[in-house]
Design a protein around this motif. Structure first.
Motif, mmCIF file in Angstrom:
data_model
loop_
_atom_site.group_PDB
_atom_site.id
_atom_site.type_symbol
_atom_site.label_atom_id
_atom_site.label_comp_id
_atom_site.label_asym_id
_atom_site.label_seq_id
_atom_site.Cartn_x
_atom_site.Cartn_y
_atom_site.Cartn_z
ATOM 1 N N TYR A 48 0.852 -1.180 0.000
ATOM 2 C CA TYR A 48 0.000 0.000 0.000
ATOM 3 C C TYR A 48 0.893 1.237 0.000
ATOM 4 C CZ TYR A 48 -1.855 3.554 3.295
ATOM 5 O OH TYR A 48 -2.152 4.709 3.967
ATOM 6 N N ALA A 55 3.680 2.704 2.456
ATOM 7 C CA ALA A 55 3.313 2.782 3.867
ATOM 8 C C ALA A 55 3.272 1.405 4.518
ATOM 9 C CB ALA A 55 1.971 3.484 4.024
ATOM 10 N N ASP A 56 3.013 0.386 3.722
ATOM 11 C CA ASP A 56 2.906 -0.969 4.268
ATOM 12 C C ASP A 56 3.228 -1.944 3.141
ATOM 13 O OD1 ASP A 56 0.235 -2.841 5.998
ATOM 14 O OD2 ASP A 56 2.268 -3.406 5.399
ATOM 15 N N ALA A 98 -6.631 6.801 3.297
ATOM 16 C CA ALA A 98 -6.439 5.416 3.731
ATOM 17 C C ALA A 98 -7.509 4.943 4.688
ATOM 18 C CB ALA A 98 -5.073 5.263 4.386
ATOM 19 N N SER A 99 -8.253 5.857 5.264
ATOM 20 C CA SER A 99 -9.213 5.432 6.280
ATOM 21 C C SER A 99 -10.420 6.352 6.262
ATOM 22 C CB SER A 99 -8.555 5.473 7.663
ATOM 23 O OG SER A 99 -8.197 6.798 7.995
ATOM 24 N N GLY A 100 -11.393 6.011 7.082
ATOM 25 C CA GLY A 100 -12.589 6.820 7.182
ATOM 26 C C GLY A 100 -13.400 6.808 5.907
ATOM 27 N N ALA A 101 -14.223 7.819 5.757
ATOM 28 C CA ALA A 101 -15.145 7.857 4.618
ATOM 29 C C ALA A 101 -14.421 7.890 3.277
ATOM 30 C CB ALA A 101 -16.075 9.063 4.745
ATOM 31 N N GLY A 103 -11.841 6.197 2.583
ATOM 32 C CA GLY A 103 -11.027 4.996 2.466
ATOM 33 C C GLY A 103 -11.617 3.911 1.603
ATOM 34 N N THR A 104 -12.717 4.185 0.935
ATOM 35 C CA THR A 104 -13.298 3.184 0.048
ATOM 36 C C THR A 104 -12.366 2.936 -1.117
ATOM 37 O OG1 THR A 104 -15.516 3.914 0.643
ATOM 38 C CG2 THR A 104 -15.289 2.637 -1.388
ATOM 39 N N GLN A 105 -12.042 1.672 -1.332
ATOM 40 C CA GLN A 105 -11.112 1.310 -2.397
ATOM 41 C C GLN A 105 -11.874 0.984 -3.681
ATOM 42 O OE1 GLN A 105 -8.130 -1.563 -1.205
ATOM 43 N NE2 GLN A 105 -8.019 -0.686 0.853
ATOM 44 N N TYR A 106 -11.372 1.520 -4.773
ATOM 45 C CA TYR A 106 -11.938 1.273 -6.094
ATOM 46 C C TYR A 106 -10.916 0.488 -6.905
ATOM 47 C CZ TYR A 106 -15.383 4.593 -4.555
ATOM 48 O OH TYR A 106 -16.369 5.213 -3.830
ATOM 49 N N TYR B 36 -18.176 -6.230 -1.665
ATOM 50 C CA TYR B 36 -17.818 -6.056 -3.067
ATOM 51 C C TYR B 36 -18.405 -7.214 -3.868
ATOM 52 C CZ TYR B 36 -14.279 -2.435 -2.147
ATOM 53 O OH TYR B 36 -13.628 -1.278 -1.791
ATOM 54 N N PHE B 51 -19.849 2.941 7.405
ATOM 55 C CA PHE B 51 -18.831 3.648 8.175
ATOM 56 C C PHE B 51 -19.343 4.005 9.555
ATOM 57 C CE2 PHE B 51 -15.300 4.145 5.359
ATOM 58 C CZ PHE B 51 -15.840 4.055 4.093
#
Lengths: 116, 115
Positions: A48, A55-56, A98-101, A103-106, B36, B51
């Motif tokens: 990531y 970062a990771d 990376a986080s919270g609202a 942070g949704t991954q597409y 997903y 969330f």
């Protein structure tokens, strides 16, 4: 762009060769992720990026795998001395944060890698 | 270690049947939850996400999911499935792990809808 794009869509290579897989994230997304997906399984986290830095990278299976994101946008996953076990679909995803609202991954369509 | 469990690997239903796919996670902190979907030959698409706020979330194509904190569950539901819902469904949890947020995935459930 409108979505995450990945090239090539398919890659066939011979055992021992070097391959590069490219990911172009959604414009403005600071976080970028690489996953590997084998048939019948969920995505397996590889690395990531937050901006230009990794970062990771705890998911990279060994030192044959390396990824860069030099300008904080496009990323390249590099695999040296490919092995047959590296055959899988390599997925790229991006998110606003990376986080919270955000942070949704597409996800992109993936690159299907076949090592002969 | 944090993990996500999807109870059924394969589900076969007839059109118009009701659907519930189970998802449980093991993580005691604040989580963001996702479903997903991957249609045959297509890439992963976001179906819905949670969330905060109302634990019943609605997604695309008539899907919904309910977050039950006490049960560590986020089950996916649809009252009446269609043949076009044939796909693989993945539950994922965004949790703080090893100093970073990481999306932890279930193994997926393959859903086949008989026309």
């Amino acid at each position: 762009g409108a979505g995450v794009s990945q090239t090539p869509s398919n890659k066939v290579t011979e055992k021992g060769k070097y391959v590069e897989l490219r990911c172009d994230p959604i414009s403005g997304h600071t976080a970028l992720y690489w996953y590997r997906q084998s048939l019948g399984q969920g995505p397996e986290f590889l690395i990531y990026f937050q901006g230009t830095g990794a970062a990771d990278d705890s998911g990279l299976p060994n030192d044959r795998f390396f990824a860069v994101r030099p300008e904080g946008s496009v990323s390249t996953l590099k695999i040296q001395r490919t092995e047959r076990g590296d055959s899988a679909v390599y997925l790229c995803a991006s998110s606003l944060t990376a986080s919270g609202a955000g942070g949704t991954q597409y996800f992109g369509p993936g690159t299907r890698l076949l090592v002969l | 270690a944090q993990s996500v469990s999807q109870h059924n690997h394969h589900v076969i239903l007839s059109e118009a049947a009701s659907l519930e796919l189970g998802c449980n996670y093991s993580y005691g902190g604040t989580v963001n939850l996702f479903w997903y979907v991957q249609y045959p030959g297509q890439h992963l698409q976001l179906l819905l996400k949670y969330f905060s706020g109302d634990p019943l979330v609605k997604g695309i194509k008539g899907f919904e999911a309910e977050f039950i904190k006490s049960k560590f569950s986020f089950n996916l539901r649809k009252p009446s499935v269609q043949w076009s819902d044939t796909a693989e469904y993945f539950c994922a949890v965004n949790a703080f792990k090893d100093s970073n947020y990481q999306l932890i995935w279930g193994a997926g459930t393959k859903l086949i809808i008989k026309p």
